[in-house]
Motif scaffolding. Structure first.
Motif: not given
Length: 412
Positions: A181-185, A262-269
């Motif tokens: 699966r794709p990795n958002p980071n 949310s995508m915000q939380s995934i990017y900030l994680y």
């Protein structure tokens, strides 16, 4: 359910950023730019590995499989279990990671084996009495299928579950198939590389916090680097995503865990998870987990929140029922863009603003496990700045980036 019809659906729509690399004749360039613009207006469909796997489904009829899955293992809302059963594949049982098969258990919650009420399948917890499948659970099994959405951060425990599943399967002689699966980071590599003396379930391998690989690529690296116990090798097959590159931006529709919704939380994680080893709350017990930060002694922050216990997400969160002061980081994603590095300023700011710096890091030592060393904590307490800290990562990051190249599936 008709498999052929299902295969034509998509769950991720992504935009590919494209640039012209050289000058061309005016007419040809105008034509290409027009075609490029047209392509951009028609988003590329990124298909997770499960779509390709479905094309092979006829070969799997009557095979006995165990799946490693949770609530993210879906296609257009249809779960992998239903897809397999409808194709005549014998799903014997489920291995469930942290947060459980249905994704409704809070972080760190010990999960018991159970029978899934919807399917009647036996669910064997890999986040309870054992984190590694037993030899008994793999008897008379033709393969183990792994399909879980990851977020690309070393301390996200799905990686450790993958490791132990591969190890158990290698020992039992059972093939492992990872449906990628794709990795958002995936677009960057950053953070300290883990010192193996700080190995734990939130960090098993000598990799940086953000490693820039899909979970399928990571599985190949685990195998290739001999990280499984005794140097055993899993019989591994990775089913790759289609139409995916390292520059493809994908939004994750289903939150991969209760506090990343949310995508915000995934990017900030990757930047905020450090705080789990400190007195700072990252918003567990609020409607904005991993989008905010604060703690009761902070006097300078402009944002306040009060964590509450939320069943299935944050039971007894840090600073429960206490007013926390700090910062709302949600707007940073829209104003500063998607992060391309770990933001150390959050950590350095909250340390400098805490009421008692001697109590900032929890005595449990969890911060060092998250960081993968004790050096980061020591640098912070010594007053080192971000430039100094980043320089200390440089050599190891370069070595890792070179090493991982051989395991990459997707082009830049």
């Amino acid at each position: 359910m008709k498999i052929a019809a299902l295969f034509l659906t998509t769950i991720h729509t992504c935009m590919l950023a494209c640039t012209l690399q050289s000058a061309k004749e005016p007419v040809a360039q105008e034509k290409e730019e027009l075609e490029l613009e047209t392509n951009i207006l028609k988003p590329t469909k990124v298909l997770p590995g499960i779509y390709t796997f479905m094309e092979m489904m006829g070969e799997w009829k009557d095979r006995r499989v165990v799946i490693v899955a949770n609530h993210t293992s879906t296609i257009e809302g249809v779960h992998l279990v239903d897809t397999l059963l409808s194709a005549g594949v014998q799903v014997v049982s489920v291995f469930a990671p942290e947060h459980g098969f249905r994704g409704n258990h809070a972080d760190g919650a010990r999960i018991q084996d159970e029978t899934d009420k919807r399917t009647g399948l036996q669910v064997i917890s890999l986040y309870g009495k054992s984190k590694k499948p037993s030899p008994t659970s793999l008897k008379n099994i033709d393969a183990v299928l792994f399909d879980i959405q990851d977020v690309g951060a070393r301390f996200y425990t799905y990686l450790s579950t993958l490791h132990y599943v591969m190890e158990a399967c290698a020992e039992a002689g059972v093939p492992v198939v990872v449906l990628d699966r794709p990795n958002p980071n995936i677009h960057y590599v950053d953070g300290p590389v883990l010192d193996t003396s700080f190995t734990s379930f939130v960090g098993l391998h000598p990799v940086p916090i953000v490693y820039g690989m899909t979970i399928g690529e990571y599985a190949q690296m685990i195998n290739g680097e001999g990280w499984l116990k005794g140097g055993v090798k899993a019989n591994l097959q990775v089913i790759p995503c289609s139409n995916y590159t390292r520059s493809t931006k994908c939004d994750i529709i289903t939150g991969p865990s209760p506090n990343l919704q949310s995508m915000q939380s995934i990017y900030l994680y990757p930047s905020l998870c450090f705080f789990e080893g400190t007195v700072v709350s990252v918003g567990r017990g609020t409607d904005s987990p991993f989008e905010i930060m604060g703690e009761p002694t902070n006097k300078l922050g402009s944002f306040t929140f009060t964590p509450k216990s939320i069943i299935g997400a944050s039971t007894s969160p840090p600073h429960e029922n206490k007013l926390c002061r700090g910062y709302d980081l949600r707007s940073t994603i829209s104003t500063e863009g998607v992060p391309d590095r770990i933001n150390l300023s959050y950590l350095l700011r909250m340390y400098s603003e805490t009421g008692d710096a001697s109590k900032f890091f929890l005595k449990s030592g969890f911060f060092d496990l998250l960081a993968g060393n004790d050096q980061l904590r020591q640098y912070i307490t010594a007053g080192k700045d971000e430039v100094f800290i980043r320089e200390s990562w440089k050599k190891d990051l370069e070595a890792f980036s070179t090493m991982r190249t051989q395991y990459l599936i997707y082009k830049p």
